[in-house]
Design a protein around this motif. Structure first.
Motif, PDB file in Angstrom:
ATOM      1  N   GLU A   1       0.681  11.430  -9.436  1.00  0.00           N
ATOM      2  CA  GLU A   1      -0.375  11.609 -10.433  1.00  0.00           C
ATOM      3  C   GLU A   1      -1.697  12.108  -9.848  1.00  0.00           C
ATOM      4  O   GLU A   1      -2.533  12.606 -10.580  1.00  0.00           O
ATOM      5  CB  GLU A   1      -0.620  10.290 -11.156  1.00  0.00           C
ATOM      6  CG  GLU A   1       0.601   9.769 -11.878  1.00  0.00           C
ATOM      7  CD  GLU A   1       0.408   8.370 -12.404  1.00  0.00           C
ATOM      8  OE1 GLU A   1      -0.724   7.860 -12.359  1.00  0.00           O
ATOM      9  OE2 GLU A   1       1.401   7.786 -12.855  1.00  0.00           O
ATOM     10  N   MET A   2      -1.912  11.934  -8.545  1.00  0.00           N
ATOM     11  CA  MET A   2      -3.179  12.336  -7.924  1.00  0.00           C
ATOM     12  C   MET A   2      -2.916  12.819  -6.507  1.00  0.00           C
ATOM     13  O   MET A   2      -1.786  12.787  -6.039  1.00  0.00           O
ATOM     14  CB  MET A   2      -4.179  11.168  -7.943  1.00  0.00           C
ATOM     15  CG  MET A   2      -3.699   9.907  -7.255  1.00  0.00           C
ATOM     16  SD  MET A   2      -4.798   8.503  -7.409  1.00  0.00           S
ATOM     17  CE  MET A   2      -4.421   7.906  -9.029  1.00  0.00           C
ATOM     18  N   SER A   3      -3.947  13.263  -5.826  1.00  0.00           N
ATOM     19  CA  SER A   3      -3.772  13.774  -4.466  1.00  0.00           C
ATOM     20  C   SER A   3      -3.314  12.667  -3.523  1.00  0.00           C
ATOM     21  O   SER A   3      -3.505  11.481  -3.793  1.00  0.00           O
ATOM     22  CB  SER A   3      -5.090  14.372  -3.956  1.00  0.00           C
ATOM     23  OG  SER A   3      -6.044  13.347  -3.746  1.00  0.00           O
TER      24      SER A   3
ATOM     25  N   ALA B   1       0.831  -1.208   0.000  1.00  0.00           N
ATOM     26  CA  ALA B   1       0.000   0.000   0.000  1.00  0.00           C
ATOM     27  C   ALA B   1       0.864   1.257   0.000  1.00  0.00           C
ATOM     28  O   ALA B   1       0.578   2.210  -0.733  1.00  0.00           O
ATOM     29  CB  ALA B   1      -0.926  -0.009   1.209  1.00  0.00           C
ATOM     30  N   VAL B   2       1.916   1.257   0.790  1.00  0.00           N
ATOM     31  CA  VAL B   2       2.796   2.431   0.854  1.00  0.00           C
ATOM     32  C   VAL B   2       3.523   2.621  -0.484  1.00  0.00           C
ATOM     33  O   VAL B   2       3.614   3.746  -0.993  1.00  0.00           O
ATOM     34  CB  VAL B   2       3.797   2.304   2.025  1.00  0.00           C
ATOM     35  CG1 VAL B   2       4.883   3.354   1.947  1.00  0.00           C
ATOM     36  CG2 VAL B   2       3.065   2.387   3.350  1.00  0.00           C
ATOM     37  N   ALA B   3       4.012   1.533  -1.062  1.00  0.00           N
ATOM     38  CA  ALA B   3       4.718   1.636  -2.338  1.00  0.00           C
ATOM     39  C   ALA B   3       3.794   2.165  -3.439  1.00  0.00           C
ATOM     40  O   ALA B   3       4.182   3.045  -4.212  1.00  0.00           O
ATOM     41  CB  ALA B   3       5.285   0.276  -2.735  1.00  0.00           C
ATOM     42  N   LEU B   4       2.576   1.643  -3.493  1.00  0.00           N
ATOM     43  CA  LEU B   4       1.631   2.111  -4.502  1.00  0.00           C
ATOM     44  C   LEU B   4       1.210   3.555  -4.249  1.00  0.00           C
ATOM     45  O   LEU B   4       1.081   4.350  -5.188  1.00  0.00           O
ATOM     46  CB  LEU B   4       0.400   1.204  -4.529  1.00  0.00           C
ATOM     47  CG  LEU B   4       0.617  -0.198  -5.091  1.00  0.00           C
ATOM     48  CD1 LEU B   4      -0.619  -1.055  -4.863  1.00  0.00           C
ATOM     49  CD2 LEU B   4       0.965  -0.137  -6.571  1.00  0.00           C
ATOM     50  N   ALA B   5       1.005   3.918  -2.988  1.00  0.00           N
ATOM     51  CA  ALA B   5       0.604   5.287  -2.662  1.00  0.00           C
ATOM     52  C   ALA B   5       1.699   6.277  -3.048  1.00  0.00           C
ATOM     53  O   ALA B   5       1.410   7.351  -3.588  1.00  0.00           O
ATOM     54  CB  ALA B   5       0.270   5.399  -1.179  1.00  0.00           C
ATOM     55  N   ILE B   6       2.942   5.921  -2.796  1.00  0.00           N
ATOM     56  CA  ILE B   6       4.053   6.805  -3.162  1.00  0.00           C
ATOM     57  C   ILE B   6       4.116   6.969  -4.682  1.00  0.00           C
ATOM     58  O   ILE B   6       4.281   8.070  -5.196  1.00  0.00           O
ATOM     59  CB  ILE B   6       5.383   6.271  -2.597  1.00  0.00           C
ATOM     60  CG1 ILE B   6       5.400   6.432  -1.077  1.00  0.00           C
ATOM     61  CG2 ILE B   6       6.576   6.983  -3.235  1.00  0.00           C
ATOM     62  CD1 ILE B   6       6.572   5.767  -0.392  1.00  0.00           C
TER      63      ILE B   6
ATOM     64  N   PHE C   1      -3.395   7.249  -1.466  1.00  0.00           N
ATOM     65  CA  PHE C   1      -3.311   6.375  -0.288  1.00  0.00           C
ATOM     66  C   PHE C   1      -4.475   5.384  -0.274  1.00  0.00           C
ATOM     67  O   PHE C   1      -4.288   4.189  -0.039  1.00  0.00           O
ATOM     68  CB  PHE C   1      -3.296   7.224   0.988  1.00  0.00           C
ATOM     69  CG  PHE C   1      -3.035   6.444   2.231  1.00  0.00           C
ATOM     70  CD1 PHE C   1      -1.794   5.876   2.463  1.00  0.00           C
ATOM     71  CD2 PHE C   1      -4.026   6.280   3.185  1.00  0.00           C
ATOM     72  CE1 PHE C   1      -1.549   5.146   3.615  1.00  0.00           C
ATOM     73  CE2 PHE C   1      -3.803   5.558   4.331  1.00  0.00           C
ATOM     74  CZ  PHE C   1      -2.556   4.992   4.547  1.00  0.00           C
ATOM     75  N   TYR C   2      -5.680   5.864  -0.580  1.00  0.00           N
ATOM     76  CA  TYR C   2      -6.857   4.996  -0.629  1.00  0.00           C
ATOM     77  C   TYR C   2      -6.695   3.932  -1.719  1.00  0.00           C
ATOM     78  O   TYR C   2      -6.935   2.751  -1.486  1.00  0.00           O
ATOM     79  CB  TYR C   2      -8.125   5.817  -0.873  1.00  0.00           C
ATOM     80  CG  TYR C   2      -9.342   4.965  -1.111  1.00  0.00           C
ATOM     81  CD1 TYR C   2      -9.974   4.333  -0.047  1.00  0.00           C
ATOM     82  CD2 TYR C   2      -9.841   4.783  -2.389  1.00  0.00           C
ATOM     83  CE1 TYR C   2     -11.089   3.524  -0.263  1.00  0.00           C
ATOM     84  CE2 TYR C   2     -10.948   3.990  -2.609  1.00  0.00           C
ATOM     85  CZ  TYR C   2     -11.563   3.364  -1.545  1.00  0.00           C
ATOM     86  OH  TYR C   2     -12.655   2.569  -1.756  1.00  0.00           O
TER      87      TYR C   2
END
Length: 75
Positions: free
Chosen positions: A51-53, A41-46, A58-59
């Protein structure tokens, strides 16, 4: 707390001969699952924060990490 009935059910589902250690195994599985999903989740959120807020990335990171780990088949 997990009662005797739940322990016996876990023992049967894990195909073990004793109840001893079943709870520790389940706890380890849950901890490893949470660690792997959190890292994903952290890797994808970073990655998606460019590209987005931050809130949206994070969601989406949490959603896709859990979906991928559990092989939900949708995204």
């Amino acid at each position: 707390k997990i009662g005797l009935k739940q322990r016996l059910l876990l023992q049967e589902s894990l195909n073990t001969f004793t109840v001893q250690g079943v709870i520790q195994l389940v706890q380890r599985i849950i901890i490893i699952t949470l660690i792997v999903e959190t890292i994903g989740a952290v890797a994808l959120a970073i990655r998606w924060s460019q590209e987005m807020s931050w809130g949206k990335s994070f969601y989406y990171g949490i959603f896709h990490s859990i979906s991928a780990f559990n092989n939900a088949g949708f995204g």
